[in-house]
Design an enzyme around this catalytic site. Sequence first.
Site, PDB file in Angstrom:
ATOM      1  N   ASP A  50       0.821  -1.217   0.000  1.00  0.00           N
ATOM      2  CA  ASP A  50       0.000   0.000   0.000  1.00  0.00           C
ATOM      3  C   ASP A  50       0.857   1.270   0.000  1.00  0.00           C
ATOM      4  O   ASP A  50       1.880   1.340   0.677  1.00  0.00           O
ATOM      5  CB  ASP A  50      -0.892   0.036   1.248  1.00  0.00           C
ATOM      6  CG  ASP A  50      -1.918  -1.088   1.296  1.00  0.00           C
ATOM      7  OD1 ASP A  50      -1.702  -2.125   0.644  1.00  0.00           O
ATOM      8  OD2 ASP A  50      -2.933  -0.924   1.999  1.00  0.00           O
ATOM      9  N   HIS A  52      -1.164   4.566  -0.263  1.00  0.00           N
ATOM     10  CA  HIS A  52      -2.149   5.432   0.412  1.00  0.00           C
ATOM     11  C   HIS A  52      -1.812   6.926   0.368  1.00  0.00           C
ATOM     12  O   HIS A  52      -1.790   7.597   1.399  1.00  0.00           O
ATOM     13  CB  HIS A  52      -2.355   4.971   1.863  1.00  0.00           C
ATOM     14  CG  HIS A  52      -3.332   3.838   1.994  1.00  0.00           C
ATOM     15  ND1 HIS A  52      -4.625   3.902   1.522  1.00  0.00           N
ATOM     16  CD2 HIS A  52      -3.200   2.602   2.536  1.00  0.00           C
ATOM     17  CE1 HIS A  52      -5.244   2.761   1.760  1.00  0.00           C
ATOM     18  NE2 HIS A  52      -4.393   1.945   2.362  1.00  0.00           N
ATOM     19  N   ASP A  78      -4.198  -0.058  -3.413  1.00  0.00           N
ATOM     20  CA  ASP A  78      -4.338   0.973  -2.370  1.00  0.00           C
ATOM     21  C   ASP A  78      -3.349   2.122  -2.589  1.00  0.00           C
ATOM     22  O   ASP A  78      -2.540   2.463  -1.730  1.00  0.00           O
ATOM     23  CB  ASP A  78      -4.216   0.381  -0.960  1.00  0.00           C
ATOM     24  CG  ASP A  78      -5.532  -0.245  -0.489  1.00  0.00           C
ATOM     25  OD1 ASP A  78      -6.416  -0.480  -1.349  1.00  0.00           O
ATOM     26  OD2 ASP A  78      -5.686  -0.500   0.712  1.00  0.00           O
ATOM     27  N   ASN A 110      -8.600  -2.703  -2.370  1.00  0.00           N
ATOM     28  CA  ASN A 110      -9.978  -2.427  -1.944  1.00  0.00           C
ATOM     29  C   ASN A 110     -10.300  -0.930  -1.945  1.00  0.00           C
ATOM     30  O   ASN A 110     -11.461  -0.540  -2.053  1.00  0.00           O
ATOM     31  CB  ASN A 110     -10.264  -3.052  -0.575  1.00  0.00           C
ATOM     32  CG  ASN A 110      -9.413  -2.474   0.537  1.00  0.00           C
ATOM     33  OD1 ASN A 110      -8.187  -2.453   0.445  1.00  0.00           O
ATOM     34  ND2 ASN A 110     -10.040  -2.006   1.600  1.00  0.00           N
ATOM     35  N   HIS A 111      -9.274  -0.071  -1.859  1.00  0.00           N
ATOM     36  CA  HIS A 111      -9.533   1.376  -1.897  1.00  0.00           C
ATOM     37  C   HIS A 111      -9.672   1.917  -3.317  1.00  0.00           C
ATOM     38  O   HIS A 111     -10.053   3.081  -3.476  1.00  0.00           O
ATOM     39  CB  HIS A 111      -8.448   2.138  -1.140  1.00  0.00           C
ATOM     40  CG  HIS A 111      -8.702   2.179   0.335  1.00  0.00           C
ATOM     41  ND1 HIS A 111      -9.352   3.224   0.956  1.00  0.00           N
ATOM     42  CD2 HIS A 111      -8.428   1.281   1.309  1.00  0.00           C
ATOM     43  CE1 HIS A 111      -9.451   2.966   2.252  1.00  0.00           C
ATOM     44  NE2 HIS A 111      -8.902   1.796   2.490  1.00  0.00           N
ATOM     45  N   HIS A 160      -3.912  -8.033  -3.786  1.00  0.00           N
ATOM     46  CA  HIS A 160      -3.961  -7.019  -2.740  1.00  0.00           C
ATOM     47  C   HIS A 160      -4.280  -7.598  -1.365  1.00  0.00           C
ATOM     48  O   HIS A 160      -3.566  -7.360  -0.393  1.00  0.00           O
ATOM     49  CB  HIS A 160      -4.982  -5.934  -3.063  1.00  0.00           C
ATOM     50  CG  HIS A 160      -5.092  -4.925  -1.954  1.00  0.00           C
ATOM     51  ND1 HIS A 160      -4.076  -4.045  -1.667  1.00  0.00           N
ATOM     52  CD2 HIS A 160      -6.056  -4.698  -1.019  1.00  0.00           C
ATOM     53  CE1 HIS A 160      -4.419  -3.305  -0.620  1.00  0.00           C
ATOM     54  NE2 HIS A 160      -5.616  -3.687  -0.205  1.00  0.00           N
ATOM     55  N   HIS A 234      -2.365  -4.785   2.113  1.00  0.00           N
ATOM     56  CA  HIS A 234      -3.670  -4.657   2.770  1.00  0.00           C
ATOM     57  C   HIS A 234      -3.647  -4.496   4.284  1.00  0.00           C
ATOM     58  O   HIS A 234      -4.596  -3.999   4.869  1.00  0.00           O
ATOM     59  CB  HIS A 234      -4.533  -5.857   2.375  1.00  0.00           C
ATOM     60  CG  HIS A 234      -5.988  -5.764   2.699  1.00  0.00           C
ATOM     61  ND1 HIS A 234      -6.739  -4.632   2.458  1.00  0.00           N
ATOM     62  CD2 HIS A 234      -6.858  -6.674   3.215  1.00  0.00           C
ATOM     63  CE1 HIS A 234      -7.998  -4.861   2.828  1.00  0.00           C
ATOM     64  NE2 HIS A 234      -8.092  -6.078   3.289  1.00  0.00           N
TER      65      HIS A 234
END
Length: 303
Positions: A50, A52, A78, A110-111, A160, A234
Amino acid sequence: MDLDQWISKVKDGQHLSEDELQLLCEYVKEILIEESNVQPVNSPVTVCGDIHGQFHDLMKLFQTGGHVPETNYIFMGDFVDRGYNSLEVFTILLLLKARHPANITLLRGNHESRQLTQVYGFYDECQRKYGNANAWRYCTDVFDYLTLSAIIDGTVLCVHGGLSPDVRTIDQIRLIERNCEIPHEGPFCDLMWSDPEDIETWAVSPRGAGWLFGSRVTTEFNHINNLDLVCRAHQLVQEGLKYMFQDKGLVTVWSAPNYCYRCGNVASILSFNDNMEREVKFFTETEENNQMRGPRTGVPYFL
């Protein structure tokens, strides 16, 4: 499209114009639509977790692991939300994909979802930086084209989140219809949301989506599919990287240092050379991100 000029522009902290971003998104969709749900990738390659929205830390990641195209990368999703520079992160990754499509593989997390980005920051960031939601729409349309997994030299699966009770073989991943918003249940959802846990088989996930999956499930999945390893992201890992289970058949890679500008964790990337020998490279937050510390909204980190 002058991709090299746009790359320099974004690295210098400027944004593409709305029209330029739309053009870029349309261009990358044409590349992504050709990719398999299980995209084959050859070693050598470096696997990342990730990001982010931590743009300055992404720049440090490239300093640590090497720049594209000299280094090949798989990013396991992500890219957006939580951090303050999701737009810059996603834009630079799209630009690198457009410029060097064979050297960088972008997986969905998932984001990469319209629903989550409206809650966890990316939508608001696009509104703030462009004055409307068009940029968010262009980017979230690309999300639907991102592939679900990658397989390195046929022996290491990158995804992910994790495994699904509906997916026993890699061929079953190939059959998923991916060009849509992430469903609330089923195999597509599970690949994005599931987590490994110190159990044998399956358990309900506290996240409210996906499953907790255990050692026996992972060992069987690897055996059936002739895999040496499942790489996933994740979950925040304080030490940057964590192997799971007695046979070390799964590894979590986390690539956002001092996550949310307050978690104090280190980050890592996992490199595979031509012989599939592994090397972990660790890195810590940049000075720019260090200066971003401040009050954060109380959103649970595990989403």
